[in-house]
Design a protein around this motif. Structure first.
Motif, short mmCIF file in Angstrom:
data_model
loop_
_atom_site.label_atom_id
_atom_site.label_comp_id
_atom_site.label_asym_id
_atom_site.label_seq_id
_atom_site.Cartn_x
_atom_site.Cartn_y
_atom_site.Cartn_z
N ALA A 28 0.99 -0.92 -0.07
CA ALA A 28 0.05 0.13 0.16
C ALA A 28 0.86 1.16 0.00
CB ALA A 28 -1.08 0.00 1.24
N TYR A 29 1.94 1.23 0.81
CA TYR A 29 3.03 2.53 0.82
C TYR A 29 3.25 2.76 -0.68
CZ TYR A 29 6.93 5.43 2.43
OH TYR A 29 7.91 6.41 2.38
N ARG A 35 1.37 6.45 -6.91
CA ARG A 35 0.17 7.22 -7.36
C ARG A 35 0.29 8.63 -7.31
NH1 ARG A 35 -4.64 3.11 -5.83
NH2 ARG A 35 -4.53 2.01 -7.79
N THR A 36 1.08 9.09 -6.40
CA THR A 36 1.52 10.44 -5.98
C THR A 36 2.40 10.96 -7.02
OG1 THR A 36 1.14 10.25 -3.67
CG2 THR A 36 2.66 12.17 -4.26
N ARG A 37 3.07 10.20 -7.55
CA ARG A 37 4.32 10.60 -8.45
C ARG A 37 3.36 10.73 -9.80
NH1 ARG A 37 9.85 9.67 -9.06
NH2 ARG A 37 10.31 10.42 -11.51
N ARG A 39 0.38 11.44 -10.39
CA ARG A 39 -0.31 12.83 -10.18
C ARG A 39 0.28 13.90 -10.60
NH1 ARG A 39 -3.06 10.25 -5.68
NH2 ARG A 39 -1.84 11.20 -4.31
N ALA A 40 1.59 13.87 -10.16
CA ALA A 40 2.52 15.07 -10.14
C ALA A 40 2.75 14.75 -11.92
CB ALA A 40 3.72 14.91 -9.47
N GLU A 41 3.13 13.76 -12.35
CA GLU A 41 3.32 13.85 -13.79
C GLU A 41 2.20 14.02 -14.75
OE1 GLU A 41 4.54 9.79 -14.05
OE2 GLU A 41 6.70 10.04 -13.38
N ASP A 42 1.04 13.77 -14.28
CA ASP A 42 -0.34 14.15 -14.97
C ASP A 42 -0.42 15.73 -15.10
OD1 ASP A 42 -0.77 11.70 -15.59
OD2 ASP A 42 -2.56 11.60 -13.89
N LEU A 43 0.12 16.28 -13.61
CA LEU A 43 0.06 17.71 -13.62
C LEU A 43 0.91 18.61 -14.29
CD1 LEU A 43 -1.46 20.32 -12.38
CD2 LEU A 43 0.11 19.98 -10.31
N GLN A 99 -12.77 16.27 -5.86
CA GLN A 99 -12.16 16.00 -4.84
C GLN A 99 -10.54 15.80 -4.94
OE1 GLN A 99 -13.00 16.39 -1.48
NE2 GLN A 99 -15.12 16.82 -2.21
N ALA A 100 -9.91 16.84 -4.31
CA ALA A 100 -8.26 16.79 -4.32
C ALA A 100 -7.98 15.50 -3.44
CB ALA A 100 -7.68 17.97 -4.05
N PRO A 101 -7.10 14.76 -3.85
CA PRO A 101 -6.44 13.79 -3.19
C PRO A 101 -5.84 14.27 -1.69
CG PRO A 101 -4.94 13.87 -5.09
CD PRO A 101 -6.35 14.91 -5.20
#
Length: 103
Positions: A28-29, A35-37, A39-43, A99-101
């Motif tokens: 999970a970690y 997934r955080t990475r 989202r940053a790449e998508d942004l 909703q923002a994560p």
């Protein structure tokens, strides 16, 4: 995790392996971190699509400015701005009302 999963095997540096060993749920970690990475790449991709390129120099300037603001602003004011920024980023990627994560 729900849905389809795929099992992978990785070779890790010792410090990373030791960090994962301290996690009650290392899978999970890792998923959350990746997934955080993502989202940053998508942004970054969305900003580039809109003509804004993220550079190391720009990130350094933003970090320096943020450090200055963190010294000058109250924790409540920073939290309100962070929440507003997260909502704006989610709206940009997903459309208004999303909703923002959580960070």
């Amino acid at each position: 995790m729900t849905g389809s999963v795929s099992k992978k095997s990785f070779s890790l540096p010792q410090d990373v392996a030791e960090r994962l060993e301290r996690e009650p749920n290392a899978s999970a970690y890792v998923v959350d971190t990746i997934r955080t990475r993502m989202r940053a790449e998508d942004l970054d991709a969305e900003l580039a699509r809109r003509g804004m390129t993220v550079t190391a120099e720009g990130q350094a300037r933003a970090r320096a400015h943020r450090a200055q603001v963190e010294q000058e602003w109250s924790p409540g004011r920073r939290a309100a701005l962070r929440d507003r920024s997260r909502r704006a980023a989610a709206d940009m990627l997903d459309g208004p009302g999303s909703q923002a994560p959580a960070a």
